[in-house]
Design a protein around this motif. Structure first.
Motif, mmCIF file in Angstrom:
data_model
loop_
_atom_site.group_PDB
_atom_site.id
_atom_site.type_symbol
_atom_site.label_atom_id
_atom_site.label_comp_id
_atom_site.label_asym_id
_atom_site.label_seq_id
_atom_site.Cartn_x
_atom_site.Cartn_y
_atom_site.Cartn_z
ATOM 1 N N TYR A 30 -8.377 -1.977 -1.654
ATOM 2 C CA TYR A 30 -9.398 -1.218 -0.946
ATOM 3 C C TYR A 30 -10.803 -1.777 -1.169
ATOM 4 C CZ TYR A 30 -5.736 2.232 -0.162
ATOM 5 O OH TYR A 30 -4.587 2.866 0.240
ATOM 6 N N GLU B 170 0.829 -1.206 0.000
ATOM 7 C CA GLU B 170 0.000 0.000 0.000
ATOM 8 C C GLU B 170 0.861 1.251 0.000
ATOM 9 O OE1 GLU B 170 -3.675 1.896 2.625
ATOM 10 O OE2 GLU B 170 -2.312 0.443 3.506
ATOM 11 N N THR C 144 -4.487 -1.047 -6.290
ATOM 12 C CA THR C 144 -5.134 -0.257 -5.233
ATOM 13 C C THR C 144 -6.619 -0.570 -5.151
ATOM 14 O OG1 THR C 144 -3.522 1.492 -5.644
ATOM 15 C CG2 THR C 144 -5.464 2.069 -4.349
#
Length: 319
Positions: A241, A219, A237
């Motif tokens: 998420y 991350e 990403t």
């Protein structure tokens, strides 16, 4: 003398029951779980058995319940390590929490070390006498003594009952003997299952923390400004998420990468077409210029040729 022992050493393959038997026989205690020694007092007395007189037993607290009191015991143990030049690191923050796996590993190291010092040197060692100088040491000695006395009373009591009456007591005594061992066996079996579950839970927590740290590193890498706008980083990403477990999220991330690749390919094709068209236009313009130049040159040549002819026919005209 073993001070630094690798994790693959045979010392770390010693079972929990063997460790408990060694502690109880060396210090004349009655521990049923390894994590009961998390206060650090047992470790201090084991070092006192290995090196008599080296440990200030009056500073050891067997009645330590809070983490502050436990840390004081580990400070005494650390001072002993420093005097003996032992480089073993004591993970106090993990041991005082009473986790079975951490306490088992440290106690395995203690057993290996004490065994390397002439069998822990407890042949002439009186653990109950040494514990009298400790805070709460007398209470611990009393708690470890009743099981032995209770066993003696249970064996002598049935002998007195038949002498009083021969009809009623004999039938009642054997069931009492048969029930107690079974209950104790069931309790010990449950305790063993609980300990195994705790060990499994600790290993799973360590594995979880390991992979969480890896995801955190990924991350942080994806958040760097130099690469955060790349399509592959945006897809990663998106997966990180995602709030729900859905296979479509992975497909969407793959589509993002493929679409971005198609856009780049189409842009390259259009640029190539534009360059080729511009080159064609340049070649056409150059051809027109050459034709125009050739036509202008031919007309000039004609004019000069006609003038030459006229000059040659008339001798009076000067060219």
């Amino acid at each position: 003398m073993a001070t630094n022992i690798g994790m693959m050493d045979s010392a770390y393959f010693v079972g929990r029951s063997e460790i408990l038997a060694w502690i109880n026989s060396t210090l004349q205690l009655n521990l049923s779980k390894v994590e009961e020694a998390c206060s650090g007092a047992v470790h201090c007395q084991l070092m006192d058995a290995a090196h008599p007189g080296m440990v200030p037993m009056h500073k050891v607290n067997f009645d330590a319940k809070s983490e502050y009191d436990m840390i004081q015991n580990y400070k005494v143990l650390q001072d002993v390590f420093n005097k003996l030049k032992i480089t073993k690191h004591i993970e106090v923050s993990k041991l005082v929490k009473g986790r079975p796996l951490d306490n088992l590993e440290f106690m395995q190291w203690m057993k290996r070390y004490c065994d390397s010092v002439s069998g822990c040197g407890h042949h002439n060692y009186n653990p109950m006498e040494r514990r009298e100088a400790c805070k709460g040491g007398k209470d611990v000695s009393k708690k470890s003594a009743p099981p032995q006395s209770a066993r003696g009373t249970t064996t002598t009591a049935p002998k007195s009952h038949p002498s009083r009456r021969g009809d009623a007591p004999p039938p009642t005594c054997p069931p009492a003997k048969s029930v107690k061992p079974s209950s104790n066996a069931s309790v010990s079996a449950y305790d063993q299952q609980i300990t195994e579950l705790k060990l499994t839970m600790d290993s799973l927590e360590k594995e979880r923390d390991f992979y969480f740290a890896k995801l955190r590193d990924i991350e942080i890498l994806c958040q760097s400004p130099n690469i955060s706008k790349l399509p592959a980083i945006e897809a990663i990403t998106r997966i990180l998420y995602a709030s729900e477990e859905d296979a479509s999220i992975v497909e969407e991330a793959q589509a993002m990468i493929l679409n971005q690749g198609g856009v780049l390919l189409s842009d390259n094709v259009e640029e190539h077409k534009i360059k080729s068209n511009s080159q064609k236009r340049k070649s056409i313009i150059n051809l027109d210029v050459d034709v125009a130049a050739s036509t202008t040159l031919s007309s000039r040549q004609r004019v000069s040729f006609d003038s030459d002819v006229h000059c040659s026919e008339s001798p009076l005209m000067t060219c």
